[in-house]
Write a protein that holds these residues in place. Structure first.
Motif, PDB file in Angstrom:
ATOM      1  N   VAL A  87       6.104   1.006   1.159  1.00 18.37           N
ATOM      2  CA  VAL A  87       5.469  -0.007   2.005  1.00 18.37           C
ATOM      3  C   VAL A  87       6.311  -0.205   3.259  1.00 18.37           C
ATOM      4  N   TRP A  88       5.628  -0.259   4.410  1.00 16.56           N
ATOM      5  CA  TRP A  88       6.263  -0.645   5.675  1.00 16.56           C
ATOM      6  C   TRP A  88       5.634  -1.959   6.140  1.00 16.56           C
ATOM      7  N   VAL A  89       6.487  -2.907   6.507  1.00 19.94           N
ATOM      8  CA  VAL A  89       6.041  -4.148   7.137  1.00 19.94           C
ATOM      9  C   VAL A  89       6.748  -4.234   8.478  1.00 19.94           C
ATOM     10  N   GLU A  90       5.966  -4.171   9.565  1.00 11.02           N
ATOM     11  CA  GLU A  90       6.546  -4.117  10.906  1.00 11.02           C
ATOM     12  C   GLU A  90       5.919  -5.182  11.792  1.00 11.02           C
ATOM     13  N   TYR A  91       6.791  -5.967  12.430  1.00 14.15           N
ATOM     14  CA  TYR A  91       6.317  -7.017  13.336  1.00 14.15           C
ATOM     15  C   TYR A  91       6.806  -6.738  14.747  1.00 14.15           C
ATOM     16  N   ASP A  92       5.880  -6.683  15.692  1.00 15.87           N
ATOM     17  CA  ASP A  92       6.194  -6.481  17.109  1.00 15.87           C
ATOM     18  C   ASP A  92       6.273  -7.844  17.775  1.00 15.87           C
ATOM     19  N   GLY A  93       7.501  -8.263  18.140  1.00 12.30           N
ATOM     20  CA  GLY A  93       7.696  -9.573  18.731  1.00 12.30           C
ATOM     21  C   GLY A  93       7.110  -9.717  20.121  1.00 12.30           C
ATOM     22  N   VAL A  94       6.840  -8.592  20.798  1.00 13.21           N
ATOM     23  CA  VAL A  94       6.239  -8.634  22.133  1.00 13.21           C
ATOM     24  C   VAL A  94       4.718  -8.707  22.023  1.00 13.21           C
ATOM     25  N   GLU A  95       4.145  -7.812  21.224  1.00  9.29           N
ATOM     26  CA  GLU A  95       2.689  -7.778  21.043  1.00  9.29           C
ATOM     27  C   GLU A  95       2.201  -8.841  20.068  1.00  9.29           C
ATOM     28  N   LYS A  96       3.110  -9.478  19.360  1.00 14.15           N
ATOM     29  CA  LYS A  96       2.757 -10.485  18.361  1.00 14.15           C
ATOM     30  C   LYS A  96       1.794  -9.894  17.324  1.00 14.15           C
ATOM     31  N   GLN A  97       2.178  -8.770  16.757  1.00 18.28           N
ATOM     32  CA  GLN A  97       1.318  -8.088  15.796  1.00 18.28           C
ATOM     33  C   GLN A  97       2.130  -7.641  14.606  1.00 18.28           C
ATOM     34  N   ILE A  98       1.552  -7.830  13.421  1.00 16.42           N
ATOM     35  CA  ILE A  98       2.185  -7.385  12.188  1.00 16.42           C
ATOM     36  C   ILE A  98       1.333  -6.279  11.574  1.00 16.42           C
ATOM     37  N   ASP A  99       1.990  -5.177  11.221  1.00 21.39           N
ATOM     38  CA  ASP A  99       1.319  -4.030  10.622  1.00 21.39           C
ATOM     39  C   ASP A  99       1.873  -3.801   9.220  1.00 21.39           C
ATOM     40  N   VAL A 100       0.970  -3.456   8.290  1.00 24.30           N
ATOM     41  CA  VAL A 100       1.363  -3.147   6.916  1.00 24.30           C
ATOM     42  C   VAL A 100       0.816  -1.772   6.576  1.00 24.30           C
ATOM     43  N   THR A 101       1.706  -0.898   6.123  1.00 26.96           N
ATOM     44  CA  THR A 101       1.326   0.463   5.757  1.00 26.96           C
ATOM     45  C   THR A 101       1.802   0.742   4.334  1.00 26.96           C
ATOM     46  N   LEU A 102       0.941   1.332   3.532  1.00 29.16           N
ATOM     47  CA  LEU A 102       1.271   1.638   2.143  1.00 29.16           C
ATOM     48  C   LEU A 102       0.794   3.047   1.827  1.00 29.16           C
ATOM     49  N   TYR A 103       1.616   3.819   1.117  1.00 34.57           N
ATOM     50  CA  TYR A 103       1.237   5.196   0.835  1.00 34.57           C
ATOM     51  C   TYR A 103       2.124   5.759  -0.270  1.00 34.57           C
ATOM     52  N   PRO A 104       1.688   6.848  -0.939  1.00 36.48           N
ATOM     53  CA  PRO A 104       2.519   7.477  -1.969  1.00 36.48           C
ATOM     54  C   PRO A 104       3.757   8.092  -1.337  1.00 36.48           C
ATOM     55  N   ILE A 105       4.809   8.238  -2.103  1.00 37.26           N
ATOM     56  CA  ILE A 105       6.059   8.738  -1.538  1.00 37.26           C
ATOM     57  C   ILE A 105       6.020  10.240  -1.283  1.00 37.26           C
ATOM     58  N   ASN A 106       4.985  10.913  -1.803  1.00 38.08           N
ATOM     59  CA  ASN A 106       4.915  12.357  -1.597  1.00 38.08           C
ATOM     60  C   ASN A 106       4.132  12.749  -0.349  1.00 38.08           C
ATOM     61  N   VAL A 107       3.758  11.768   0.482  1.00 36.51           N
ATOM     62  CA  VAL A 107       3.089  12.057   1.754  1.00 36.51           C
ATOM     63  C   VAL A 107       3.871  11.397   2.876  1.00 36.51           C
ATOM     64  N   SER A 108       3.633  11.869   4.102  1.00 40.79           N
ATOM     65  CA  SER A 108       4.297  11.286   5.264  1.00 40.79           C
ATOM     66  C   SER A 108       3.671   9.946   5.608  1.00 40.79           C
ATOM     67  N   LYS A 109       4.417   9.149   6.327  1.00 44.84           N
ATOM     68  CA  LYS A 109       3.910   7.833   6.714  1.00 44.84           C
ATOM     69  C   LYS A 109       2.654   7.985   7.568  1.00 44.84           C
ATOM     70  N   PRO A 110       1.544   7.338   7.162  1.00 46.17           N
ATOM     71  CA  PRO A 110       0.305   7.432   7.938  1.00 46.17           C
ATOM     72  C   PRO A 110       0.473   6.857   9.341  1.00 46.17           C
ATOM     73  N   LYS A 111      -0.249   7.424  10.278  1.00 48.78           N
ATOM     74  CA  LYS A 111      -0.201   6.923  11.648  1.00 48.78           C
ATOM     75  C   LYS A 111      -0.969   5.613  11.791  1.00 48.78           C
ATOM     76  N   THR A 112      -1.979   5.428  10.953  1.00 42.55           N
ATOM     77  CA  THR A 112      -2.805   4.218  11.016  1.00 42.55           C
ATOM     78  C   THR A 112      -2.397   3.252   9.914  1.00 42.55           C
ATOM     79  N   PRO A 113      -2.003   2.025  10.262  1.00 42.92           N
ATOM     80  CA  PRO A 113      -1.629   1.049   9.229  1.00 42.92           C
ATOM     81  C   PRO A 113      -2.836   0.682   8.366  1.00 42.92           C
ATOM     82  N   LEU A 114      -2.564   0.261   7.157  1.00 47.47           N
ATOM     83  CA  LEU A 114      -3.625  -0.228   6.289  1.00 47.47           C
ATOM     84  C   LEU A 114      -4.134  -1.579   6.768  1.00 47.47           C
ATOM     85  N   LEU A 115      -3.222  -2.428   7.245  1.00 45.04           N
ATOM     86  CA  LEU A 115      -3.573  -3.760   7.737  1.00 45.04           C
ATOM     87  C   LEU A 115      -2.869  -4.022   9.055  1.00 45.04           C
ATOM     88  N   SER A 116      -3.566  -4.668   9.990  1.00 44.36           N
ATOM     89  CA  SER A 116      -2.970  -5.109  11.244  1.00 44.36           C
ATOM     90  C   SER A 116      -3.466  -6.513  11.542  1.00 44.36           C
TER      91      SER A 116
END
Length: 612
Positions: free
Chosen positions: A179-208
């Motif tokens: 799981v990645w939880v990333e908050y952009d303090g400039v854009e005021k946006q929080i993104d959440v990405t979830l994926y299996p460990i055997n694949v690369s991090k998706p370019k599109t977050p699951l939630l924004s």
């Protein structure tokens, strides 16, 4: 099901991980294992926070800075077919959410503080249960929560491929996920990405979510994880966790991930590892041979004793097995002195329920005498074998008639008689015996049918007694999914009204011929009680009738059963009738209120005045 509340911290390196106050970052490899229905305090609540607060705001402009965190988790269930407690990544003002309930809302809040601005809690929930009260979308979702377990936005668990194809995942699969939880303090946006460990991090977050977190976070906050207790056994693991302010967290070293214990005794994994190390050390000395000889002698002795037990009880034949439950196997037998047929419940050596439930049966059903209760004839304990002897019910359980026999196996008259029989038994348990008995597991599988098609309530392994006049409550949560009253999830206390809730669903189930929760049904028919209520609202409560009855029923009786079932299974405990009232309604001694529909609706929310 109850579990000893255990928190096992294995290789938990947070306390030795370096913390750069200026950079606001830390990380650890190893794993945090919350075993079973987990908890770390007297309330049974699992909360783990990093020991030091993190500076989230720049003191000059009071806005939340950018931050990023990633972790790999795994949830290992004992029963994969059911949902259970998930977990949440939490940003909190304190390193303990003291007002949270231990058994719901992922340990983030209670009924009294949902949505309050003073909470200052932001969480990313990974939830395996669907709580209707907070608008959960399903029982396998991720959500962004702010001051409330009611997610601001949520999505079913999965990830997007580079080709924008959505791949479903299951939280209870036991597979590790990142799981990645990333908050952009400039854009005021929080993104959440979830994926299996055997694949690369998706370019599109699951939630924004476009949201300025500055109003919700203090200058310094604690970060960690939270999860509630549950009825089923789940083990939660955080395999690695990295957090960083003002930048992206470092990539994780997947080659250093610890292995997840998959056996049924996860909490003994560390001990087993130490035992292997000890065995290796001793192999370098002359003690090894001695230990092998002693160990072998013990095994031979145990095997011999076990064989003797089997020989003593060799009268238990495989062909006489009637069924198998949490206690062990149930056998059909005959008393030699009278040739009376009996049922013997044989407590298995590896029973997970054990002596507590064994004694509960003896303490309750052994002293009860009622025509609609299964009678306990006797019991014994010999060489670690626990045996309970009951009257034999030749027609087996009601569950068999409702679901495993031809549609015409039960007439409407028989169904109504069964409902009245069980109501009479519960009335006796709640109000007529010298003590109040809370059965706590009312369902068709625990109702047996005798040779005359009379229903008898059995299986008192979960029952609790209380003196008349005292508060008949128990804090030990025990029930079956689908029959559990809503307040059990929040208070953990069973009483006569939680029995009545289960009986209300039992009434609907027997009358209609389907389970209270049917996941394969259309969405508007998944919950039987809700569907019948919808039909009632539309003016056609009989529309919920199933082809099993084929119109061979008395309309007035069917309407009575469904309306009474809805009243008994009312979500507000105080709105439910007592069993004496239920028996009066069923026997036509008293009538349901004419405005029952409006009364039920008026009581959907606590505090609404009415005369029902």
């Amino acid at each position: 099901m109850s579990c000893l509340i255990i928190l096992v911290l294995l290789l938990f390196l947070l306390f030795v991980a370096s913390l750069d106050v200026n950079q606001g970052q830390f990380g650890f490899n190893g794993y945090l294992n919350v075993e079973g229905v987990a908890g770390v305090d007297s309330r049974g609540l699992g909360q783990i926070f990093y020991k030091n607060p993190i500076q989230f705001k720049n003191s000059t402009n009071a806005t939340v800075s950018s931050f990023s965190t990633t972790f790999i988790f795994a949830i290992v269930p004992e029963y994969t077919e059911f949902g259970g407690p998930g977990l949440a990544f939490v940003i909190s003002p304190n390193n303990e959410i003291s007002v949270a309930l231990p058994s719901q809302y992922l340990g983030l809040s209670s009924e009294t503080n949902i949505g309050l601005d003073l909470n200052h809690v932001v969480a990313i929930e990974l939830d395996m249960s669907r709580t209707i009260a907070v608008g959960d979308i399903d029982d396998n979702h991720v959500g962004i929560d702010i001051n409330s377990p009611r997610s601001v936005t949520a999505a079913s668990i999965g990830y997007f491929t580079d080709e924008s194809e959505f791949k479903n995942l299951s939280l209870k699969s036991g597979d590790p996920m990142q799981v990645w939880v990333e908050y952009d303090g400039v854009e005021k946006q929080i993104d959440v990405t979830l994926y299996p460990i055997n694949v690369s991090k998706p370019k599109t977050p699951l939630l924004s979510l476009k949201k300025d977190l500055s109003p919700y976070l203090y200058e310094s906050m604690f970060v960690g994880f939270s999860l509630p207790t549950g009825l089923l056994v789940f083990s939660h693991y955080i395999l690695v966790w990295i957090f960083k302010m003002n930048g992206k967290a470092d990539e994780l070293d997947l080659f250093r991930l610890p292995k997840i214990p998959w056996d049924d005794n996860n909490n003994k994994q560390g001990i087993k590892q130490l035992q292997r190390i000890l065995a290796l050390t001793l192999s370098l000395t002359g003690l090894t041979l001695f230990l092998v000889l002693v160990f072998g002698a013990v095994l031979i002795s145990r095997k011999k004793r076990f064989v003797e037990i089997l020989e003593d009880w060799e009268g238990f034949k495989e062909k006489e097995v009637l069924g198998k439950g949490g206690f062990g196997r149930v056998y059909k037998g005959v008393l030699p002195s009278s040739n009376v047929q009996i049922v013997v419940k044989r407590i298995s050596h590896d029973s997970r329920q054990g002596m507590r439930e064994f004694m509960a049966e003896i303490a309750t059903i052994g002293r009860l005498r009622h025509p609609n209760l299964v009678r306990l004839l006797g019991y014994c304990k010999c060489k670690h074998e626990l045996l309970l002897v009951y009257d034999y019910m030749p027609n087996g359980s009601l569950d068999k008639f409702v679901y495993h026999q031809p549609n015409s196996s039960l007439t409407w008259t028989q169904r109504l008689k069964i409902i009245k029989d069980v109501a009479s038994a519960l009335f006796y348990l709640h109000q007529q015996w010298v003590q109040v008995i809370i059965h706590r597991d009312i369902k068709p599988a625990n109702v047996l049918i005798d040779s005359d098609m009379n229903a008898r309530l059995g299986d008192f392994g979960l029952a609790k007694l209380c003196d008349l006049g005292n508060d008949p409550q128990t804090s030990h949560v025990a029930s079956t999914l689908g029959y559990m009253a809503p307040e059990l999830a929040s208070t953990g206390k069973a009483n006569t009204r939680t029995d009545i809730y289960a009986f209300g669903l039992f009434m609907l189930e027997v009358a209609y011929g389907r389970r209270p929760i049917e996941v394969r049904a259309p969405p508007d028919e998944t919950f039987l009680a809700d569907w019948i209520m919808d039909c009632w609202d539309k003016g056609d409560i009989l529309a919920a009738i199933n082809g099993r009855l084929e119109k061979r029923f008395v309309v007035q009786e069917a309407e009575l059963v469904w309306k009474l079932g809805l009243l008994c299974s009312h979500p507000i405990a105080v709105a439910r009738p007592t069993m004496s009232n239920v028996v009066s309604y069923l026997d036509d001694v008293a009538s349901l209120p004419d405005d029952l529909n409006s009364c039920i609706k008026a009581q959907e929310f606590p505090g609404v005045s009415n005369d029902c």
